[in-house]
Design an enzyme around this catalytic site. Sequence first.
Site, short mmCIF file in Angstrom:
data_model
loop_
_atom_site.label_atom_id
_atom_site.label_comp_id
_atom_site.label_asym_id
_atom_site.label_seq_id
_atom_site.Cartn_x
_atom_site.Cartn_y
_atom_site.Cartn_z
N SER A 183 0.83 -1.20 0.00
CA SER A 183 0.00 0.00 0.00
C SER A 183 0.86 1.25 0.00
CB SER A 183 -0.92 -0.01 1.23
OG SER A 183 -1.68 1.17 1.29
N LEU A 193 2.33 1.76 -3.55
CA LEU A 193 1.37 2.29 -4.51
C LEU A 193 1.11 3.78 -4.27
CD1 LEU A 193 -1.23 -0.63 -4.70
CD2 LEU A 193 0.45 0.02 -6.43
N HIS A 194 1.00 4.17 -3.01
CA HIS A 194 0.80 5.60 -2.72
C HIS A 194 2.01 6.42 -3.16
CE1 HIS A 194 -2.52 4.18 -0.19
NE2 HIS A 194 -2.94 5.44 -0.14
N GLU A 195 3.21 5.90 -2.92
CA GLU A 195 4.41 6.63 -3.33
C GLU A 195 4.53 6.68 -4.84
OE1 GLU A 195 7.38 9.08 -2.85
OE2 GLU A 195 6.30 8.21 -1.15
#
Length: 490
Positions: free
Chosen positions: A400, A403-405
């Site tokens: 998670s 993916l955010h980065e």
Amino acid sequence: MIENSDITKTIIKNRKKSKSLKDEVAEAQLQREQQKLKLNVSSGGVVTQTTTTTTSTTTITTECPPSPSLERFSAISKPRESILTQPEMGWGTFNYIAICYSMAGLTMMVDTYLSTGTPIETDMLWWLIRDWQHGLYLLLALFVWSYVNYACTWLYARHKIPAFMSITLYILWQAITFSVAGYYILMVCDLSPILSGGSGLQLCVYSLKNHSYWHTNYFLTQGTIKASKKNSPILRRDLTPNVLVSHFTYFLCVPTLVFETQFPRTKSIRASYLLKEVLACFGTFLMFYLVTCRVSPIYKKVNDTPLLLVLIQLSLPSMSLWMLGFYGVFHCLLNIFAELTRFADREFYQDWWNATTFDQWWRKWNRPVHKWMLRHVYTDSMYTVKMKKTGAMVSTFLLSALLHEMVMIFSFKFVRPILSATMILQIGLVWFTQLPMLQKTRFGNVVMWITVFVGQPLVQLLYSTHYNSLLLDEQQHQQQLLLQQNITTI
């Protein structure tokens, strides 16, 4: 005495007749149920029924339960509305917040009109949406390219290719998707951070959707193959592969990341509800733009202002941007797409604002991603890789954060793992907020909100200052090039 004895005999005879009638009715009813069960079995249905009467008990089971490893692919969608559309969540509080935001937006528009002569600044707007067509091209390309993954999945589900070839083709599809689309966003397009971040977000969405489609049908196909070898076919519809092209197209359009072989749908499209959400979406993003214009001068004075003062100045605007972004995307946009596609499961979020621990907050604020992580990372890592719960939880959290980065890299076009680092640091906050003095208490909710108020402006400040410095360096470089060209022409 004789009369009484005759009456007694008559009563006993009537009781015997009523008992025989009851027995006959019970036996006839049992025969009818058995005939219905036979018809259901002959038609291929799955029947498990227990019948109890005064005379006998019958238990008929016509199918063994499916493999426990396939139960993780059971349907999880069901018809439900979003929380903020339900009256029990407090329409009065919601209306009060909406009116406060409207009055704040009107005040900012009046101040802008008095200072510039126009209620809305348009220079930043044109800069934010410049070259928007490139984002549309990428979206259409990802939609069409997804049918290549569909074809590969269809071939394996129809037993046209072996399992290892299906895995190879899927990995190749994902590699081509990220390499080509990533190069297009980072190197070819010159989009603003909002449009490039949105394009990167769409890339991640299509990647997760196609993974869920291939992964679910792959293991359901394997389950049907194993069941057929044991002469016990799986008759549950939600545990058998579905590779219809119409169902795949519908899955690409609905606001969910988890593929299911059947989705709940509404009867019709509600025009009034759709119009209400469209107007709310427009007003939310208009307010988002007004707050962005108001907060932009703060970033220009970052170098001349103490860090603590900047964080205090940005705390309320950054939280407003975050709240407006949440409502505009997770409530308005997703409900608009759900209404247009008649998708009945509207649980895009839960009451994350009442969370007392950070693990509750992560589970509730983004339900589509949480459901995808739960099925395809957390649960599958325990079934396939045989991880323990702790390892599965850590791997889910790390993916998670990655993916955010990745979305932030696409937004600002530089690698600076600020968001992922703060997310990893939240592992300690998860443990801290699970203390008995904080868990399920009002004080725990206060601690959660304070950390969000501090973390949001800090992350925005670190990313925006570095982005502004890069823009300044680029402008200075272009000015030097123009100066050199002028000198050479002279």
